[in-house]
Design a protein around this motif. Structure first.
Motif, PDB file in Angstrom:
ATOM      1  N   LEU A 697     -18.628  28.351 -43.755  1.00 41.77           N
ATOM      2  CA  LEU A 697     -19.327  29.017 -42.686  1.00 41.77           C
ATOM      3  C   LEU A 697     -18.394  30.083 -42.032  1.00 41.77           C
ATOM      4  CD1 LEU A 697     -21.834  26.539 -40.671  1.00 41.77           C
ATOM      5  CD2 LEU A 697     -22.418  28.431 -42.259  1.00 41.77           C
ATOM      6  N   PRO A 698     -19.089  31.275 -42.103  1.00 45.29           N
ATOM      7  CA  PRO A 698     -18.174  32.329 -41.259  1.00 45.29           C
ATOM      8  C   PRO A 698     -17.728  32.023 -39.932  1.00 45.29           C
ATOM      9  CG  PRO A 698     -20.338  33.140 -41.375  1.00 45.29           C
ATOM     10  CD  PRO A 698     -20.305  31.711 -42.052  1.00 45.29           C
ATOM     11  N   LYS A 699     -16.283  32.208 -39.568  1.00 45.93           N
ATOM     12  CA  LYS A 699     -15.642  31.818 -38.244  1.00 45.93           C
ATOM     13  C   LYS A 699     -16.525  32.622 -37.142  1.00 45.93           C
ATOM     14  CE  LYS A 699     -12.206  29.426 -39.870  1.00 45.93           C
ATOM     15  NZ  LYS A 699     -12.885  28.822 -41.021  1.00 45.93           N
ATOM     16  N   LEU A 700     -16.794  33.761 -37.199  1.00 43.03           N
ATOM     17  CA  LEU A 700     -17.134  34.821 -36.019  1.00 43.03           C
ATOM     18  C   LEU A 700     -18.350  34.094 -35.337  1.00 43.03           C
ATOM     19  CD1 LEU A 700     -16.712  38.289 -37.376  1.00 43.03           C
ATOM     20  CD2 LEU A 700     -15.709  37.261 -35.305  1.00 43.03           C
ATOM     21  N   THR A 701     -19.127  34.077 -35.954  1.00 44.29           N
ATOM     22  CA  THR A 701     -20.541  33.326 -35.213  1.00 44.29           C
ATOM     23  C   THR A 701     -20.512  31.885 -35.214  1.00 44.29           C
ATOM     24  OG1 THR A 701     -21.745  33.862 -37.259  1.00 44.29           O
ATOM     25  CG2 THR A 701     -21.793  35.612 -35.765  1.00 44.29           C
ATOM     26  N   LYS A 702     -19.518  31.002 -35.726  1.00 45.38           N
ATOM     27  CA  LYS A 702     -19.709  29.784 -35.624  1.00 45.38           C
ATOM     28  C   LYS A 702     -19.807  28.995 -34.264  1.00 45.38           C
ATOM     29  CE  LYS A 702     -16.850  26.836 -37.944  1.00 45.38           C
ATOM     30  NZ  LYS A 702     -16.249  26.514 -39.049  1.00 45.38           N
ATOM     31  N   ILE A 703     -20.962  29.104 -34.038  1.00 46.28           N
ATOM     32  CA  ILE A 703     -21.114  28.321 -32.458  1.00 46.28           C
ATOM     33  C   ILE A 703     -21.765  27.107 -32.593  1.00 46.28           C
ATOM     34  CG2 ILE A 703     -21.958  28.584 -30.075  1.00 46.28           C
ATOM     35  CD1 ILE A 703     -21.985  31.704 -30.760  1.00 46.28           C
ATOM     36  N   ASN A 704     -21.379  25.968 -32.109  1.00 43.05           N
ATOM     37  CA  ASN A 704     -22.208  24.882 -32.261  1.00 43.05           C
ATOM     38  C   ASN A 704     -23.282  24.837 -31.077  1.00 43.05           C
ATOM     39  OD1 ASN A 704     -20.832  23.373 -34.328  1.00 43.05           O
ATOM     40  ND2 ASN A 704     -19.343  22.529 -32.833  1.00 43.05           N
ATOM     41  N   GLU A 705     -24.478  25.017 -31.662  1.00 41.65           N
ATOM     42  CA  GLU A 705     -25.640  25.069 -30.665  1.00 41.65           C
ATOM     43  C   GLU A 705     -26.680  24.204 -31.308  1.00 41.65           C
ATOM     44  OE1 GLU A 705     -27.954  28.446 -30.608  1.00 41.65           O
ATOM     45  OE2 GLU A 705     -27.148  28.940 -28.728  1.00 41.65           O
ATOM     46  N   ARG A 706     -27.293  23.454 -30.399  1.00 43.44           N
ATOM     47  CA  ARG A 706     -28.589  22.704 -30.769  1.00 43.44           C
ATOM     48  C   ARG A 706     -29.629  23.676 -31.164  1.00 43.44           C
ATOM     49  NH1 ARG A 706     -28.410  18.603 -26.631  1.00 43.44           N
ATOM     50  NH2 ARG A 706     -27.432  17.423 -27.854  1.00 43.44           N
ATOM     51  N   MET A 707     -30.543  23.053 -32.155  1.00 47.34           N
ATOM     52  CA  MET A 707     -31.559  23.743 -32.620  1.00 47.34           C
ATOM     53  C   MET A 707     -32.700  24.154 -31.492  1.00 47.34           C
ATOM     54  SD  MET A 707     -34.077  22.852 -35.774  1.00 47.34           S
ATOM     55  CE  MET A 707     -34.818  21.602 -35.035  1.00 47.34           C
ATOM     56  N   ARG A 708     -32.958  25.185 -31.400  1.00 47.65           N
ATOM     57  CA  ARG A 708     -34.066  25.679 -30.089  1.00 47.65           C
ATOM     58  C   ARG A 708     -35.180  25.159 -30.285  1.00 47.65           C
ATOM     59  NH1 ARG A 708     -34.440  31.117 -30.162  1.00 47.65           N
ATOM     60  NH2 ARG A 708     -33.243  31.202 -31.950  1.00 47.65           N
ATOM     61  N   PHE A 709     -35.611  24.520 -29.109  1.00 55.42           N
ATOM     62  CA  PHE A 709     -37.105  23.912 -29.150  1.00 55.42           C
ATOM     63  C   PHE A 709     -37.999  24.848 -28.868  1.00 55.42           C
ATOM     64  CE2 PHE A 709     -40.781  21.904 -27.401  1.00 55.42           C
ATOM     65  CZ  PHE A 709     -40.914  21.182 -28.344  1.00 55.42           C
ATOM     66  N   GLN A 710     -39.134  25.235 -29.883  1.00 56.25           N
ATOM     67  CA  GLN A 710     -40.117  26.192 -29.937  1.00 56.25           C
ATOM     68  C   GLN A 710     -41.822  25.269 -30.255  1.00 56.25           C
ATOM     69  OE1 GLN A 710     -39.703  29.386 -32.262  1.00 56.25           O
ATOM     70  NE2 GLN A 710     -38.033  30.257 -31.106  1.00 56.25           N
ATOM     71  N   VAL A 711     -42.271  25.613 -29.212  1.00 51.97           N
ATOM     72  CA  VAL A 711     -43.506  24.799 -29.079  1.00 51.97           C
ATOM     73  C   VAL A 711     -44.521  24.885 -30.341  1.00 51.97           C
ATOM     74  CG1 VAL A 711     -45.796  24.296 -27.935  1.00 51.97           C
ATOM     75  CG2 VAL A 711     -43.845  24.981 -26.555  1.00 51.97           C
ATOM     76  N   ASN A 712     -44.393  26.149 -30.699  1.00 50.83           N
ATOM     77  CA  ASN A 712     -45.462  26.200 -32.019  1.00 50.83           C
ATOM     78  C   ASN A 712     -45.081  25.592 -33.130  1.00 50.83           C
ATOM     79  OD1 ASN A 712     -43.437  27.996 -31.846  1.00 50.83           O
ATOM     80  ND2 ASN A 712     -44.476  29.977 -32.729  1.00 50.83           N
ATOM     81  N   ARG A 713     -43.663  25.793 -33.295  1.00 54.90           N
ATOM     82  CA  ARG A 713     -43.095  25.029 -34.557  1.00 54.90           C
ATOM     83  C   ARG A 713     -43.193  23.580 -34.452  1.00 54.90           C
ATOM     84  NH1 ARG A 713     -37.198  28.036 -34.765  1.00 54.90           N
ATOM     85  NH2 ARG A 713     -38.347  30.416 -35.013  1.00 54.90           N
ATOM     86  N   ALA A 714     -42.903  22.960 -32.932  1.00 56.40           N
ATOM     87  CA  ALA A 714     -43.117  21.654 -33.037  1.00 56.40           C
ATOM     88  C   ALA A 714     -44.628  21.506 -33.251  1.00 56.40           C
ATOM     89  CB  ALA A 714     -43.069  21.011 -31.499  1.00 56.40           C
ATOM     90  N   VAL A 715     -45.718  22.019 -32.948  1.00 62.13           N
ATOM     91  CA  VAL A 715     -47.180  21.895 -33.167  1.00 62.13           C
ATOM     92  C   VAL A 715     -47.293  21.813 -34.574  1.00 62.13           C
ATOM     93  CG1 VAL A 715     -49.421  22.677 -33.024  1.00 62.13           C
ATOM     94  CG2 VAL A 715     -48.086  22.431 -30.741  1.00 62.13           C
ATOM     95  N   VAL A 716     -46.812  22.859 -35.330  1.00 62.05           N
ATOM     96  CA  VAL A 716     -47.042  23.066 -36.626  1.00 62.05           C
ATOM     97  C   VAL A 716     -46.537  21.892 -37.685  1.00 62.05           C
ATOM     98  CG1 VAL A 716     -46.459  24.218 -38.691  1.00 62.05           C
ATOM     99  CG2 VAL A 716     -47.267  25.407 -36.719  1.00 62.05           C
TER     100      VAL A 716
END
Lengths: 802, 140
Positions: A697-716
């Motif tokens: 993975l490229p170093k520049l944007t490698k930020i450890n971040e939890r997957m963002r929660f989105q209601v519509n995706r959760a519903v689907v």
């Protein structure tokens, strides 16, 4: 057979045009082309006498016999009249074009191929008895006229006009096809004659009114009726021979022909009468009213064509009334049918000549703008004479043929208000009033056309530069103009030979053409028509003399509210609207598309389950749940949840690995050793590959971040999960057939000579699948190999040809 | 600091053969007990991967001088030929034949044309796995 082949002669001749044009340079190609329509005129003339006696000729050529689609040429009075008009005026137009188009500067081969194609298509339209082949030729006229209008394709306006006419006429043609198909379904035949024979049964059919409306839509778009006339003025960008031929004498009359041909089928409906007569009259008024506004010579003629076509259309509508009166042979409406056909002939003669004169004026002075023209009378006396004859005939003055047909038109319109049925006795009074108004305006624009071009004060510089057109160019208009006068003096010869046989086609009440007792006479006594004509001339003259005062009033009407503007807005609106619609959901984001797909799949499946009432859960025959399974499921769920909520990707990869190994363990406890083995090895390899991808993975944007929660995706995702669970449960509970695995168990040793059922199925019973699975594996391997090794961009040469 | 891989390299040399023979065993036994061409192929390639881990790609390539992409082709060809062969005898595509033979050394045993097909599968799996690992491993 030969009769059908006559239709195709122009198309066959078109094949040779390019060779003639390329190889014989010093003879104008038009001379060769002239032979085609000229010989066809002679061919069709031989039919005149027989057809006038009431004989009909049919010929057929099989096209798709298994579907019952054939070319059927049916020559009765109506189609013969049209065929003669097409070939006759076609000959004159070709003759005219020889002098109009320069053999060195113009691409004559294109022009004559299109023209011959058009001629073939028109002959096909008027002679076809089969609806499908009629439609075939109908669209061919649209396409060839599109090509002819766009003949000077490097002009913007030509392309615009061509496209506009194409859109409108082809659009109408498609509606008409719908009407034809409905007719075919209703009558169980595509033959027009057979459909006419069963007209009364058709009238009570559910589809009848739809077929009627759709066929009318096709006829109205082609014949430039209101509000579809807008393509005709823009089609004036075509070379003048084309305007003279297509847009005055032939193509625009295809719609007239269609209406006349279908009158015996549809006239039983009052909708037909009201629409044809009403729209025709509206077009007549509208066209004549706006013709005075035009400043372009061909523009005036285009609007006058629109209005005259409206006149013929309204007469056809009135003629349909004969189907509802008791004593046909004495009914006054028989004049309407006669007048319609008679005016059709007259219009073809005088409008053809007027277009040719407009072309001559354009050719000699270099402009068609009526404000710049004037005083050409003494310079071009022959052209002036022809123009005057044509215009006076158009205005309905004696001694020209237009006078006769206009008198009959007024007779028919006056008769309409006497008609008892369908509210005509209340609203019918509008017809003569509107007809009178339209005739006044017709008078005005006819004089406007001829006086402002030829008589008004002369533009001084024309005296030196402009001269009379070459005689070859004048031959055709002079011939047509002489017909204009000739017909006035022998109307009954024309009537007996052409008009009455043609009437028979859509007025099938008479035993023969001779039984129609209509006698045209130039002097018909002091009748209301005569007073109306006097009124028209008086009022017209008054309006014409004050033209300068009221013509500017036309400019008051805002451009925003014209039909052209509406058409433009519709096209732009469709264009941008469609763009917006597609841009609103085509976001170029894979996540969006996945969301659409999963939503659609779960909604469709769950509603299907509900609608078909497919839910039924039974837990009969299910195996007891053991402790191992509970433990494994807990491990599995922990693995899945870890993968979902993991903060770092490494954790997610390991979580996924644990899920894979748990699945392998499931295979173990459910007695699938082969699967367990394979699953273990494959899971190891795929986790290793995931780790590889993670490491790079490229170093520049490698930020450890939890997957963002989105209601519509959760519903689907919940919906998809629910869907799969429900389907699996319902399917499990409703096993309809026992499994076929018993067969494998019994025969594995005897038939296949093995012991491991799984492997024997893989290589023996169903080796076919395995063969292609290893092919899939190979493709994947070679694909990876190619993707990694073949990196042209990295080496600095982006293109493989460099 | 210089690393010393002596233990892993020594172990790998022995374990390689154990895994490899196990792979062959699983492959041959597939028709009667769990196993077969697919698992066998995967195990065989994992034996080679072990060598790659212990030594390096170049060394392994000199030790086992096999072009794995060619191996894929040979495997596919073998599988297809086995499947197509019955057609020359007038039997349907993918008919298998088997019978019992008395072979030297082994004695009476059954021979099955499905084995030839499975060999094709084995070769393809080894070829694909090694192609993937080798190309990714060599990539800079």
């Amino acid at each position: 057979m030969t009769q059908v082949l006559f239709i195709f002669i122009p198309m066959l001749a078109a094949v040779f045009i390019p060779f003639l044009f390329k190889s014989i340079k010093n003879v104008h190609t038009g001379w060769f082309v002239l032979l085609v329509p000229a010989s066809l005129v002679i061919v069709y003339s031989t039919y005149i006498a027989d057809v006038a006696r009431g004989q009909v000729f049919t010929g057929s050529l099989e096209w798709i016999p298994s579907l019952g689609i054939n070319f059927v040429s049916y020559l009765d009075g109506l189609s013969l009249l049209f065929s003669l008009l097409i070939t006759g005026i076609g000959s004159l137009v070709v003759l005219y074009s020889i002098f109009y188009l320069d053999k060195k500067k113009e691409q004559l081969h294109n022009f004559y191929i299109y023209l011959l194609l058009f001629m073939c298509a028109m002959l096909g339209v008027v002679q076809s008895d089969h609806l499908i082949s009629l439609y075939f030729f109908w669209e061919l006229t649209s396409i060839s006229s599109f090509l002819l209008i766009g003949y000077w394709y490097n002009r913007d306006k030509s392309r615009f006009g061509a496209l506009k006419s194409m859109m409108i006429t082809v659009g109408g043609g498609l509606f008409m096809l719908g009407g034809f198909l409905l007719l075919g379904i209703m009558g169980d035949t595509f033959s027009i004659r057979e459909l006419i024979a069963q007209a009364p049964q058709l009238a009570s059919h559910d589809y009848f009114i739809w077929a009627l409306l759709l066929v009318l839509l096709g006829a109205f778009t082609k014949s430039a009726q209101f509000p579809f006339y807008i393509w005709l003025p823009d089609a004036m960008e075509a070379p003048t021979p084309v305007s003279a031929y297509l847009h005055s004498a032939t193509m625009v009359k295809a719609g007239i022909y269609l209406v006349a041909r279908f009158t015996p089928i549809f006239a039983l409906s009052e909708v037909w009468i009201w629409l044809v007569a009403g729209i025709g009259l509206l077009t007549l008024c509208w066209g004549s009213f706006f013709a005075v506004k035009q400043t372009d010579l061909k523009g005036i003629l285009a609007f006058s064509t629109v209005s005259q076509l409206g006149l013929i259309m309204s007469l056809l509508g009135a003629s349909a009334i004969t189907f509802h009166v008791d004593d046909v042979s004495n009914s006054i409406f028989r004049f309407a049918a006669f007048a319609a056909v008679f005016h059709l002939i007259n219009h073809a003669t005088f409008k053809g000549s007027l277009f040719m004169i407009a072309g001559i004026v354009d050719h000699e002075t270099g402009t068609r703008d009526i404000r710049k023209l004037g005083g050409l009378m003494s310079i071009m006396p022959l052209s002036f004479t022809v123009a005057a004859i044509g215009s006076f005939s158009m205005a309905g003055l004696p001694p020209f043929n237009g006078f006769l047909s206009k008198e009959m038109f007024l007779t028919a319109m006056l008769a309409i208000k006497e008609f008892e049925l369908f509210n005509f006795n209340t609203w019918g009074i509008l017809f003569p009033v509107l007809a009178f108004m339209a005739s006044v305006f017709t008078f005005v624009y006819s004089f406007y056309f001829v006086c402002h071009t030829f008589i008004k004060k002369r533009n001084e510089k024309y005296a030196d530069t402009v001269h009379e057109a070459p005689i070859g160019m004048l031959v055709s208009p002079i011939l047509l103009a002489s017909f204009v006068i000739l017909i006035f003096f022998i109307p009954n010869v024309i009537g007996d030979l052409f008009v009455k046989p043609a009437m028979l086609a859509f007025q099938p009440f008479y035993a023969s053409a001779a039984a129609i007792d209509i006698h045209v006479s130039a002097w018909h006594g002091f009748t209301p028509e005569l007073y109306l004509t006097l009124g028209i001339v008086g009022l017209g003259a008054l309006l014409f003399s004050t033209l300068k005062k009221w013509q500017p009033l036309y400019q008051l009407w805002p451009q925003k509210f014209t039909l052209n503007h509406a058409y433009d807005m519709m096209m732009i609106g469709l264009d941008t609207g469609m763009n917006q619609v597609s841009r609103s959901y085509m976001r170029d984001s894979m996540r969006q598309y996945l969301l659409y797909m999963f939503t659609a799949i779960s909604v469709i499946v769950i509603t299907t389950l509900f609608v078909t009432d497919a839910f039924s859960f039974s837990f009969e025959g299910t195996a007891p749940i053991r402790l191992y399974e509970i433990i494994l499921i807990i491990v599995l769920v922990i693995g899945v949840v870890t993968t979902l909520i993991a903060k770092s990707r490494l954790t997610a990869i390991i979580g996924l690995g644990s899920v894979g190994y748990t699945v392998a363990l499931f295979f173990v406890i459910f007695n699938a050793p082969d699967l367990a083995l394979t699953q273990l090895v494959i899971e190891t390899i795929s986790v290793a590959l995931f780790l590889l991808a993670f490491y790079h993975l490229p170093k520049l944007t490698k930020i450890n971040e939890r997957m963002r929660f989105q209601v519509n995706r959760a519903v689907v995702s919940l919906a998809v999960g629910a869907m799969v669970t429900l389907v699996a449960l319902s399917a499990q509970s409703q096993k309809l057939f026992p499994s076929i695995s018993k067969y494998y168990e019994e025969t594995v040793a005897t038939l296949a000579g093995g012991g491991n059922i799984v492997n024997v199925i893989l290589v023996d019973y169903r080796g076919f699948d395995t063969l292609f699975e290893i092919a899939v594996l190979s493709i994947a391997g070679i694909g990876i190999f190619a993707m990694i090794k073949l990196r042209l961009t990295r080496k600095g040469n982006g293109h493989e040809n460099k | 600091m210089k690393t010393n891989d002596m233990i892993i390299q020594f172990t790998a040399k022995i374990v390689f053969f154990i895994i490899f023979f196990f792979a062959i065993h699983i492959f041959l036994a597939g028709h009667y007990t769990p196993g077969g061409g697919f698992v066998g192929g995967l195990l065989a390639s994992s034996a080679i991967v072990l060598l790659v881990l212990a030594f390096d790609i170049k060394t392994v390539r000199t030790v086992i001088p096999v072009n794995y992409t060619t191996l894929i082709g040979i495997g596919l060809l073998l599988a297809l030929a086995t499947a197509a062969f019955p057609m020359f005898k007038g039997d349907p595509f993918f008919t298998h034949y088997f019978d019992y033979f008395t072979l030297p050394l082994i004695g009476k045993t059954s021979l099955h044309t499905a084995m030839l097909f499975d060999t094709g599968v084995f070769l393809v799996v080894v070829g694909v796995t090694m192609t993937i690992i080798q190309t990714i491993g060599e990539d800079e």
